[in-house]
Design a protein around this motif. Structure first.
Motif, PDB file in Angstrom:
ATOM      1  N   LEU A  71      27.088  25.137  -3.564  1.00 41.92           N
ATOM      2  CA  LEU A  71      28.127  24.725  -2.625  1.00 41.92           C
ATOM      3  C   LEU A  71      28.132  25.722  -1.469  1.00 41.92           C
ATOM      4  O   LEU A  71      28.400  26.917  -1.659  1.00 41.92           O
ATOM      5  CB  LEU A  71      29.505  24.702  -3.299  1.00 41.92           C
ATOM      6  N   VAL A  72      27.829  25.235  -0.276  1.00 42.40           N
ATOM      7  CA  VAL A  72      27.790  26.078   0.917  1.00 42.40           C
ATOM      8  C   VAL A  72      29.138  25.988   1.631  1.00 42.40           C
ATOM      9  O   VAL A  72      29.620  24.898   1.917  1.00 42.40           O
ATOM     10  CB  VAL A  72      26.659  25.623   1.874  1.00 42.40           C
ATOM     11  N   LEU A  73      29.716  27.140   1.913  1.00 40.88           N
ATOM     12  CA  LEU A  73      30.980  27.193   2.637  1.00 40.88           C
ATOM     13  C   LEU A  73      30.671  27.325   4.122  1.00 40.88           C
ATOM     14  O   LEU A  73      30.222  28.375   4.585  1.00 40.88           O
ATOM     15  CB  LEU A  73      31.827  28.368   2.148  1.00 40.88           C
ATOM     16  N   GLY A  74      30.924  26.258   4.867  1.00 42.71           N
ATOM     17  CA  GLY A  74      30.533  26.201   6.272  1.00 42.71           C
ATOM     18  C   GLY A  74      31.661  26.471   7.237  1.00 42.71           C
ATOM     19  O   GLY A  74      31.700  25.915   8.336  1.00 42.71           O
ATOM     20  N   CYS A  75      32.585  27.351   6.854  1.00 40.72           N
ATOM     21  CA  CYS A  75      33.692  27.758   7.717  1.00 40.72           C
ATOM     22  C   CYS A  75      34.109  29.142   7.268  1.00 40.72           C
ATOM     23  O   CYS A  75      34.232  29.386   6.057  1.00 40.72           O
ATOM     24  CB  CYS A  75      34.861  26.776   7.590  1.00 40.72           C
ATOM     25  N   THR A  76      34.329  30.053   8.214  1.00 44.12           N
ATOM     26  CA  THR A  76      34.638  31.423   7.822  1.00 44.12           C
ATOM     27  C   THR A  76      36.009  31.570   7.172  1.00 44.12           C
ATOM     28  O   THR A  76      36.289  32.601   6.550  1.00 44.12           O
ATOM     29  CB  THR A  76      34.533  32.384   9.027  1.00 44.12           C
ATOM     30  N   HIS A  77      36.857  30.565   7.280  1.00 46.97           N
ATOM     31  CA  HIS A  77      38.121  30.582   6.537  1.00 46.97           C
ATOM     32  C   HIS A  77      37.881  30.388   5.033  1.00 46.97           C
ATOM     33  O   HIS A  77      38.659  30.891   4.215  1.00 46.97           O
ATOM     34  CB  HIS A  77      39.046  29.456   7.016  1.00 46.97           C
ATOM     35  N   TYR A  78      36.860  29.653   4.684  1.00 45.64           N
ATOM     36  CA  TYR A  78      36.726  29.174   3.311  1.00 45.64           C
ATOM     37  C   TYR A  78      36.423  30.230   2.253  1.00 45.64           C
ATOM     38  O   TYR A  78      36.753  30.016   1.077  1.00 45.64           O
ATOM     39  CB  TYR A  78      35.679  28.062   3.239  1.00 45.64           C
ATOM     40  N   PRO A  79      35.799  31.385   2.562  1.00 47.54           N
ATOM     41  CA  PRO A  79      35.631  32.389   1.510  1.00 47.54           C
ATOM     42  C   PRO A  79      36.945  32.810   0.851  1.00 47.54           C
ATOM     43  O   PRO A  79      36.947  33.231  -0.315  1.00 47.54           O
ATOM     44  CB  PRO A  79      34.967  33.561   2.245  1.00 47.54           C
ATOM     45  N   TYR A  80      38.046  32.694   1.578  1.00 50.91           N
ATOM     46  CA  TYR A  80      39.334  33.022   0.978  1.00 50.91           C
ATOM     47  C   TYR A  80      39.735  32.016  -0.110  1.00 50.91           C
ATOM     48  O   TYR A  80      40.668  32.267  -0.884  1.00 50.91           O
ATOM     49  CB  TYR A  80      40.408  33.120   2.056  1.00 50.91           C
ATOM     50  N   LEU A  81      39.034  30.903  -0.157  1.00 56.05           N
ATOM     51  CA  LEU A  81      39.301  29.882  -1.180  1.00 56.05           C
ATOM     52  C   LEU A  81      38.465  30.074  -2.441  1.00 56.05           C
ATOM     53  O   LEU A  81      38.651  29.334  -3.415  1.00 56.05           O
ATOM     54  CB  LEU A  81      39.013  28.485  -0.610  1.00 56.05           C
ATOM     55  N   ILE A  82      37.555  31.035  -2.454  1.00 53.86           N
ATOM     56  CA  ILE A  82      36.630  31.172  -3.583  1.00 53.86           C
ATOM     57  C   ILE A  82      37.351  31.315  -4.930  1.00 53.86           C
ATOM     58  O   ILE A  82      36.950  30.658  -5.910  1.00 53.86           O
ATOM     59  CB  ILE A  82      35.631  32.323  -3.339  1.00 53.86           C
ATOM     60  N   PRO A  83      38.414  32.127  -5.046  1.00 48.00           N
ATOM     61  CA  PRO A  83      39.103  32.187  -6.345  1.00 48.00           C
ATOM     62  C   PRO A  83      39.626  30.822  -6.805  1.00 48.00           C
ATOM     63  O   PRO A  83      39.584  30.507  -8.002  1.00 48.00           O
ATOM     64  CB  PRO A  83      40.253  33.171  -6.085  1.00 48.00           C
ATOM     65  N   VAL A  84      40.104  30.020  -5.866  1.00 52.65           N
ATOM     66  CA  VAL A  84      40.581  28.675  -6.210  1.00 52.65           C
ATOM     67  C   VAL A  84      39.407  27.760  -6.531  1.00 52.65           C
ATOM     68  O   VAL A  84      39.450  26.980  -7.490  1.00 52.65           O
ATOM     69  CB  VAL A  84      41.413  28.084  -5.049  1.00 52.65           C
ATOM     70  N   LEU A  85      38.348  27.857  -5.740  1.00 59.17           N
ATOM     71  CA  LEU A  85      37.156  27.043  -5.999  1.00 59.17           C
ATOM     72  C   LEU A  85      36.599  27.307  -7.385  1.00 59.17           C
ATOM     73  O   LEU A  85      36.131  26.387  -8.057  1.00 59.17           O
ATOM     74  CB  LEU A  85      36.080  27.350  -4.948  1.00 59.17           C
ATOM     75  N   ARG A  86      36.654  28.555  -7.819  1.00 57.01           N
ATOM     76  CA  ARG A  86      36.121  28.919  -9.129  1.00 57.01           C
ATOM     77  C   ARG A  86      36.904  28.273 -10.271  1.00 57.01           C
ATOM     78  O   ARG A  86      36.404  28.148 -11.383  1.00 57.01           O
ATOM     79  CB  ARG A  86      36.085  30.444  -9.283  1.00 57.01           C
TER      80      ARG A  86
ATOM     81  N   LYS B 209      20.145  18.963  -4.951  1.00 61.46           N
ATOM     82  CA  LYS B 209      21.375  18.435  -4.365  1.00 61.46           C
ATOM     83  C   LYS B 209      22.302  19.602  -4.040  1.00 61.46           C
ATOM     84  O   LYS B 209      22.656  20.393  -4.912  1.00 61.46           O
ATOM     85  CB  LYS B 209      22.067  17.457  -5.315  1.00 61.46           C
ATOM     86  N   VAL B 210      22.664  19.688  -2.758  1.00 59.53           N
ATOM     87  CA  VAL B 210      23.468  20.796  -2.261  1.00 59.53           C
ATOM     88  C   VAL B 210      24.699  20.238  -1.561  1.00 59.53           C
ATOM     89  O   VAL B 210      24.592  19.289  -0.770  1.00 59.53           O
ATOM     90  CB  VAL B 210      22.641  21.655  -1.274  1.00 59.53           C
ATOM     91  N   GLY B 211      25.843  20.810  -1.838  1.00 60.84           N
ATOM     92  CA  GLY B 211      27.066  20.397  -1.159  1.00 60.84           C
ATOM     93  C   GLY B 211      27.413  21.351  -0.039  1.00 60.84           C
ATOM     94  O   GLY B 211      27.132  22.545  -0.117  1.00 60.84           O
ATOM     95  N   ILE B 212      28.000  20.831   1.034  1.00 61.27           N
ATOM     96  CA  ILE B 212      28.503  21.697   2.100  1.00 61.27           C
ATOM     97  C   ILE B 212      29.902  21.261   2.474  1.00 61.27           C
ATOM     98  O   ILE B 212      30.163  20.079   2.731  1.00 61.27           O
ATOM     99  CB  ILE B 212      27.578  21.718   3.337  1.00 61.27           C
ATOM    100  N   LEU B 213      30.796  22.225   2.462  1.00 65.00           N
ATOM    101  CA  LEU B 213      32.180  22.015   2.866  1.00 65.00           C
ATOM    102  C   LEU B 213      32.349  22.692   4.212  1.00 65.00           C
ATOM    103  O   LEU B 213      32.161  23.908   4.339  1.00 65.00           O
ATOM    104  CB  LEU B 213      33.121  22.635   1.823  1.00 65.00           C
ATOM    105  N   ALA B 214      32.656  21.925   5.248  1.00 64.92           N
ATOM    106  CA  ALA B 214      32.704  22.470   6.605  1.00 64.92           C
ATOM    107  C   ALA B 214      33.661  21.647   7.456  1.00 64.92           C
ATOM    108  O   ALA B 214      34.213  20.643   7.002  1.00 64.92           O
ATOM    109  CB  ALA B 214      31.309  22.489   7.228  1.00 64.92           C
TER     110      ALA B 214
END
Length: 258
Positions: free
Chosen positions: A178-193, A109-114
């Motif tokens: 969790l796959v980040l499907g938007c190049t903006h989203y890596p900036y959210l990694i600290p919050v995602l963690r 089971k894999v999630g994708i946020l895009a």
């Protein structure tokens, strides 16, 4: 080859890709185009996305770019096929990293946020069908996230609460990637963690895109020799956030109305 590498995105998000490319290829000059006035692309029609992608491409070509990185998942999935047919320079696209997630998952089971524009594209459908057979892919549109990042609100309570709303159903289903499907989203990694357990692997495409960029430059004899590099960032909207993300060193941030 002293011509620059060009990048374009619907805003500041593609700088997450730019950073990976610059780290791997520090001698390359770059020009980055932030089309923030038209962000987000994800909610736009395919026709609008194509029109904006053509506009961005032609601006970068006027600056003599030798290769263009479409640093936007939505623009890649909706426009890169057209761009490759109609322009002579090589194009590097950004696709959600479904393949590594599908290969590595233990729970299947894999999630994708895009964005909607990526999730509804034929390219994303084809990639998922090809690499995720037998894997349950839980899709979630990240509505509102690009706007918050563009506004410099990565660490705001509003962003955290929105992410919790989007991620909890995936976590309840047992995703382990969790796959980040938007190049903006890596900036959210600290919050995602702060939200997802350490057992969930977060994947973005930046490093793979940098490696592909280097490979294509090598194949075409376009690599720059060892030298100091210069980097110019253009935006058609308020560029305070852009400057915060990429400023310093030998980076020049300019405002360009287009």
């Amino acid at each position: 080859m002293t011509k620059p590498i060009g990048f374009f995105d619907s805003g500041v998000g593609g700088t997450s890709i730019w950073k990976e490319v610059h780290q791997l290829l520090p001698s390359e000059d770059t020009i980055y185009l932030a089309d923030s006035a038209n962000a987000p692309y994800g909610a736009r029609s395919k026709e609008e996305i194509l029109r904006l992608s053509i506009k961005n491409t032609e601006i970068l070509l006027k600056h003599d770019c030798k290769l263009i990185v479409v640093a936007c998942n939505t623009a890649t999935t909706n426009a890169i096929a057209y761009l490759r047919v109609n322009y002579q320079v090589p194009f590097i696209g950004i696709e959600p990293a479904i393949k590594p997630a599908a290969l590595q998952t233990n729970t299947k089971k894999v999630g994708i946020l895009a964005t909607k524009g990526t999730l509804s594209s034929s390219l994303f459908f084809g990639t998922s069908k090809m690499f995720a057979a037998g894997i349950e892919v839980l899709e979630q549109e990240g509505t509102g996230l690009v706007e918050l990042i563009e506004a410099g609100k990565v660490n705001s309570d509003e962003t955290k609460e929105l992410l919790k709303t989007y991620l909890q159903p995936m976590l309840d289903e047992g995703i382990d990637h969790l796959v980040l499907g938007c190049t903006h989203y890596p900036y959210l990694i600290p919050v995602l963690r702060q939200i997802v357990p350490n057992t969930v692997v977060i994947i973005d495409s930046g490093e793979a895109v940098a490696r592909q960029t280097k490979a294509i430059l090598e194949q075409n004899g376009l690599l720059a020799s060892l030298r100091p590099s210069q980097h110019t960032f253009f935006s058609n909207a308020e560029f305070t956030v852009l400057e915060q993300l990429v400023g310093g060193g030998n980076t020049t941030v300019k405002f360009l109305q287009f």
